[in-house]
Write a protein that holds these residues in place. Sequence first.
Motif, mmCIF file in Angstrom:
data_model
loop_
_atom_site.group_PDB
_atom_site.id
_atom_site.type_symbol
_atom_site.label_atom_id
_atom_site.label_comp_id
_atom_site.label_asym_id
_atom_site.label_seq_id
_atom_site.Cartn_x
_atom_site.Cartn_y
_atom_site.Cartn_z
ATOM 1 N N ALA A 55 -5.035 -3.615 8.353
ATOM 2 C CA ALA A 55 -6.442 -4.046 8.325
ATOM 3 C C ALA A 55 -6.626 -5.233 7.393
ATOM 4 N N MET A 56 -5.940 -5.202 6.262
ATOM 5 C CA MET A 56 -6.037 -6.330 5.337
ATOM 6 C C MET A 56 -5.446 -7.590 5.951
ATOM 7 N N LYS A 66 20.505 -8.406 9.081
ATOM 8 C CA LYS A 66 20.182 -7.096 9.655
ATOM 9 C C LYS A 66 20.606 -6.968 11.113
ATOM 10 N N GLY A 67 20.910 -8.062 11.724
ATOM 11 C CA GLY A 67 21.311 -8.005 13.125
ATOM 12 C C GLY A 67 20.086 -8.001 14.032
ATOM 13 N N THR A 68 20.190 -7.262 15.151
ATOM 14 C CA THR A 68 19.132 -7.222 16.156
ATOM 15 C C THR A 68 18.086 -6.170 15.788
ATOM 16 N N MET A 69 16.803 -6.571 15.869
ATOM 17 C CA MET A 69 15.704 -5.655 15.573
ATOM 18 C C MET A 69 14.600 -5.842 16.613
ATOM 19 N N HIS A 70 13.938 -4.741 16.952
ATOM 20 C CA HIS A 70 12.789 -4.775 17.856
ATOM 21 C C HIS A 70 11.524 -4.941 16.997
ATOM 22 N N THR A 71 10.761 -6.002 17.247
ATOM 23 C CA THR A 71 9.574 -6.273 16.434
ATOM 24 C C THR A 71 8.347 -6.492 17.305
ATOM 25 N N TRP A 72 7.203 -6.557 16.637
ATOM 26 C CA TRP A 72 5.910 -6.645 17.324
ATOM 27 C C TRP A 72 4.998 -7.627 16.597
ATOM 28 N N PHE A 73 3.982 -8.099 17.335
ATOM 29 C CA PHE A 73 2.894 -8.849 16.723
ATOM 30 C C PHE A 73 1.654 -7.967 16.718
ATOM 31 N N LEU A 74 1.004 -7.891 15.572
ATOM 32 C CA LEU A 74 -0.244 -7.140 15.443
ATOM 33 C C LEU A 74 -1.398 -8.032 15.896
ATOM 34 N N LEU A 75 -2.185 -7.535 16.856
ATOM 35 C CA LEU A 75 -3.262 -8.340 17.443
ATOM 36 C C LEU A 75 -4.650 -7.978 16.914
ATOM 37 N N GLY A 76 -4.876 -6.707 16.663
ATOM 38 C CA GLY A 76 -6.195 -6.274 16.205
ATOM 39 C C GLY A 76 -6.332 -4.777 16.304
ATOM 40 N N LYS A 77 -7.527 -4.283 16.022
ATOM 41 C CA LYS A 77 -7.787 -2.852 16.123
ATOM 42 C C LYS A 77 -8.145 -2.491 17.557
ATOM 43 N N THR A 78 -7.863 -1.231 17.923
ATOM 44 C CA THR A 78 -8.226 -0.769 19.261
ATOM 45 C C THR A 78 -9.710 -0.480 19.342
ATOM 46 N N ALA A 93 0.857 -1.188 0.000
ATOM 47 C CA ALA A 93 0.000 0.000 0.000
ATOM 48 C C ALA A 93 0.892 1.236 0.000
ATOM 49 N N GLY A 94 0.416 2.283 -0.669
ATOM 50 C CA GLY A 94 1.205 3.505 -0.782
ATOM 51 C C GLY A 94 1.842 3.680 -2.136
ATOM 52 N N ILE A 95 1.644 2.723 -3.022
ATOM 53 C CA ILE A 95 2.092 2.805 -4.407
ATOM 54 C C ILE A 95 1.062 2.077 -5.273
ATOM 55 N N PRO A 96 0.935 2.406 -6.541
ATOM 56 C CA PRO A 96 1.608 3.491 -7.266
ATOM 57 C C PRO A 96 1.055 4.875 -6.937
ATOM 58 N N VAL A 97 -0.034 4.921 -6.136
ATOM 59 C CA VAL A 97 -0.577 6.206 -5.687
ATOM 60 C C VAL A 97 -0.272 6.349 -4.200
ATOM 61 N N ALA A 98 0.443 7.396 -3.867
ATOM 62 C CA ALA A 98 0.833 7.600 -2.467
ATOM 63 C C ALA A 98 -0.397 7.846 -1.594
ATOM 64 N N ARG A 99 -0.356 7.328 -0.369
ATOM 65 C CA ARG A 99 -1.432 7.560 0.597
ATOM 66 C C ARG A 99 -0.828 7.580 1.991
ATOM 67 N N HIS A 100 -1.351 8.429 2.858
ATOM 68 C CA HIS A 100 -0.761 8.600 4.183
ATOM 69 C C HIS A 100 -1.058 7.432 5.110
ATOM 70 N N ASP A 101 -2.138 6.692 4.825
ATOM 71 C CA ASP A 101 -2.566 5.608 5.715
ATOM 72 C C ASP A 101 -2.183 4.238 5.168
ATOM 73 N N HIS A 102 -1.053 4.147 4.469
ATOM 74 C CA HIS A 102 -0.676 2.864 3.859
ATOM 75 C C HIS A 102 -0.466 1.767 4.897
ATOM 76 N N ALA A 103 0.101 2.106 6.039
ATOM 77 C CA ALA A 103 0.327 1.096 7.075
ATOM 78 C C ALA A 103 -1.005 0.582 7.637
ATOM 79 N N GLU A 104 -1.948 1.510 7.878
ATOM 80 C CA GLU A 104 -3.262 1.107 8.400
ATOM 81 C C GLU A 104 -3.994 0.189 7.402
ATOM 82 N N ALA A 105 -3.882 0.511 6.098
ATOM 83 C CA ALA A 105 -4.561 -0.294 5.085
ATOM 84 C C ALA A 105 -4.031 -1.724 5.072
ATOM 85 N N VAL A 106 -2.700 -1.877 5.126
ATOM 86 C CA VAL A 106 -2.113 -3.214 5.096
ATOM 87 C C VAL A 106 -2.412 -3.960 6.397
#
Length: 368
Positions: free
Chosen positions: A264-265, A356-368, A249-262
């Motif tokens: 939710a999908m 990449k070495g050490t990275m801080h990551t998360w699990f997405l659980l759902g919407k608030t 999300a965010g291409i080929p047309v840019a959108r500010h909510d690309h992270a939210e769209a992906v």
Amino acid sequence: MVEPPVSLPMPTSEHRVLLIDDQRMIGEAVRRMLASQPDMVFEFCREANVAFDVAIAFRPTVILQDLVMPGISGLDMVRRFRGVPATANVPIIVLSAMEEAVVKAQLFESGASDYLVKLPDQIELIARIRVHSDGFHRLLERNAAFAALEQSLVDLKHEQEKSERLLLNILPEKIAERLKNGQSTIAESFPCATVMFVDLCGFTEFSQRVDAEHLVSMLDEIFSTFDQLARIHGVEKIKTIGDAYMAVAGIPVARHDHAEAVAAMALGMLKSFRGVMQSRDLSLEVRIGIHSGPVVAGVIGRHKFTYDLWGDTVNLASRMESHGEPSRIHISQATRDLLKDTFQFADRGEITVKGKGTMHTWFLLGKT
């Protein structure tokens, strides 16, 4: 109500003459006048009430019509012929015992093509028949050419629409439009987009236990469901590779909510995937990885086009998937920062990511 197609004479050099006159002697006289003409086919009708059916069956290229017929006027007959699609354009030469200017004017206004005092001279009659019949043949040829052209345009339009649909199946709409407009090279950099990889856990082992038809049927149902979610959330499917699915999300047309769209999908994909597994009584699981950042996108190929992504963001999104866990959505810190407080998360902490070495990551659980 749709009218049945009209059967018109095909373009030919043959002159088909229909005479409508209640006097048998007139019919015989005209028949003799035309008998010496090998390219003329003659038909005689004495009854006005069947003349229209005879005309449709005979398909004349010229109609010779008496002005005065029992039960109907010559004007009304001309109007009726002009109102029937099969004879609407057939030349009509009206025959009359007298030459009356007013009547002739009325006949021409009603659609008559010519007027002769009967019995006309043989040479003149044949000449007029040929002139009007030839003109009708040219009209038929022109109409046939126009019809063929119109059909060609319709066929071309259908083929163009088919090509466009096929193009839209493999390329984003905006990219397909640019290719159609003649742009040969399409390559763009996007400062921030969100990339997602999805993989079926244990698929390789599973594929060895089922036949090809059931395997392809299952993948088709899963990926078709994912495609529908992509359309709902405005996410662009990039490709499938075996049992893996890639979207952005965010291409080929840019959108500010690309992270939210992906995000939710991705949540919808977990739910729909479980539904497919339950309906098929299977226990496969899916693993999803998401990362956000800059990407390069473009079209490659000359005959088979592919719209693809490149860059470190793509690699990291793939790592999020491969380092994730079954039935969970694994996201990077960059995606977590973009989602802010609109979703719920579980802190996975720091993990070691290949390359990449050490990275801080998360699990997405759902919407608030």
